[in-house]
Design a protein around this motif. Structure first.
Motif, mmCIF file in Angstrom:
data_model
loop_
_atom_site.group_PDB
_atom_site.id
_atom_site.type_symbol
_atom_site.label_atom_id
_atom_site.label_comp_id
_atom_site.label_asym_id
_atom_site.label_seq_id
_atom_site.Cartn_x
_atom_site.Cartn_y
_atom_site.Cartn_z
ATOM 1 N N ALA A 13 -7.037 -3.937 -7.497
ATOM 2 C CA ALA A 13 -7.548 -2.574 -7.678
ATOM 3 C C ALA A 13 -7.796 -1.978 -6.296
ATOM 4 C CB ALA A 13 -8.835 -2.595 -8.504
ATOM 5 N N LEU A 14 -6.850 -1.168 -5.794
ATOM 6 C CA LEU A 14 -6.945 -0.654 -4.433
ATOM 7 C C LEU A 14 -8.096 0.327 -4.256
ATOM 8 C CD1 LEU A 14 -3.153 -0.204 -3.555
ATOM 9 C CD2 LEU A 14 -4.700 -2.048 -2.882
ATOM 10 N N ASP A 15 -8.651 0.864 -5.352
ATOM 11 C CA ASP A 15 -9.814 1.730 -5.229
ATOM 12 C C ASP A 15 -11.104 0.935 -5.083
ATOM 13 O OD1 ASP A 15 -9.581 0.710 -7.789
ATOM 14 O OD2 ASP A 15 -10.484 2.458 -8.748
ATOM 15 N N ARG A 16 -11.028 -0.378 -5.333
ATOM 16 C CA ARG A 16 -12.209 -1.237 -5.225
ATOM 17 C C ARG A 16 -11.980 -2.374 -4.229
ATOM 18 N NH1 ARG A 16 -12.601 -4.840 -10.174
ATOM 19 N NH2 ARG A 16 -11.003 -5.894 -8.920
ATOM 20 N N ASP A 17 -10.818 -2.982 -4.305
ATOM 21 C CA ASP A 17 -10.481 -4.077 -3.412
ATOM 22 C C ASP A 17 -9.915 -3.540 -2.097
ATOM 23 O OD1 ASP A 17 -11.193 -5.909 -5.446
ATOM 24 O OD2 ASP A 17 -9.219 -5.677 -6.356
ATOM 25 N N THR A 18 -9.828 -4.422 -1.110
ATOM 26 C CA THR A 18 -9.372 -4.039 0.225
ATOM 27 C C THR A 18 -8.230 -4.946 0.640
ATOM 28 O OG1 THR A 18 -11.650 -3.426 0.798
ATOM 29 C CG2 THR A 18 -10.102 -3.667 2.615
ATOM 30 N N THR A 39 0.805 -1.226 0.000
ATOM 31 C CA THR A 39 0.000 0.000 0.000
ATOM 32 C C THR A 39 0.834 1.271 0.000
ATOM 33 O OG1 THR A 39 -0.150 -0.097 2.428
ATOM 34 C CG2 THR A 39 -1.926 -1.135 1.153
ATOM 35 N N ARG A 87 0.119 -5.171 -7.322
ATOM 36 C CA ARG A 87 -0.573 -3.888 -7.563
ATOM 37 C C ARG A 87 -1.274 -3.871 -8.912
ATOM 38 N NH1 ARG A 87 4.555 -1.429 -6.022
ATOM 39 N NH2 ARG A 87 4.637 -1.188 -3.753
#
Length: 218
Positions: free
Chosen positions: A159-164, A139, A155
């Motif tokens: 998808a860091l904007d959707r996944d956690t 992150t 990465r």
């Protein structure tokens, strides 16, 4: 270089370090009996109280991927399990990585879990690991050069904007921990379906699914 002045300076420096909390309890290990000679009172710190660790189900429509890495005798493995919003196992895996560090093993297990989820057509993924360092590298960036290719691959797929991606204590990550150990014992890659998951693994899945806690700190 007078003896008295040297002794005084040593005494004064130790006192200053202790007052500034730079000389702590752990630094007196093996020399507890001489600490009072320097005016230092050693008190044994109380252990933290036990805490309850819960595994949480992912939101409806998403999937949770718990992974773990394992290194024994310099040899690494990893494992993970993907579960749905009811806590049921979708797929589990273990893998053998050979000679690598624990950070590499943690990251490779995370990557293997993400690749497995994508191969199964699962989106909106919640990745959970008990390695704070691995999560920080994903992150925030950083880390040694030999993990950068794995980080870029993670990465690219995540998808860091959707996944956690979150941290969980080891006590709440027992299924993945068991799978990682199994990878070390068997030394190959294998996947379990929900039907052929071994009994011990199923028991741990049920404990998580019913919201039963694991105790940390005993």
């Amino acid at each position: 270089m007078e003896p008295r002045r040297i002794i005084w300076r040593v005494y004064h420096t130790i006192s200053l370090l202790h007052t500034g909390r730079l000389f702590r309890h752990i630094h007196w290990r093996g020399d507890m009996d001489i600490a009072p000679l320097f005016g230092v009172i050693i008190t044994t710190p109380s252990p933290p109280p036990p805490t309850l660790v819960f595994w949480r189900t992912p939101p409806v429509g998403s999937y949770k991927n718990n992974t773990d890495g394992c290194v024994k005798d310099g040899v690494a493995s990893g494992g993970g399990i993907i579960r749905d919003s009811s806590g049921q196992c979708i797929r589990a895996f273990f893998s053998f990585y050979g000679d690598c560090t624990i950070l590499e093993a943690e990251l490779r297990a995370i990557l293997d879990g993400i690749i497995l989820a994508q191969r199964l057509g699962l989106s909106v993924l919640w990745v959970e690991s008990d390695s704070t360092l691995a999560i920080h590298c994903i992150t925030k960036g950083g880390g040694p050069w030999h993990i950068q290719a794995t980080l870029r691959h993670i990465r690219h797929l995540l998808a860091l904007d959707r996944d956690t991606i979150t941290h969980i204590f080891r006590e709440g990550n027992q299924v993945a921990d068991l799978l990682a150990s199994e990878g070390w014992d068997r030394r190959y890659y294998y996947e379990y379906s929900s039907q052929d998951l071994p009994r011990r693994h199923r028991s741990l899945v049920q404990i998580d699914r019913f919201g039963l806690p694991n105790v940390r700190g005993l």
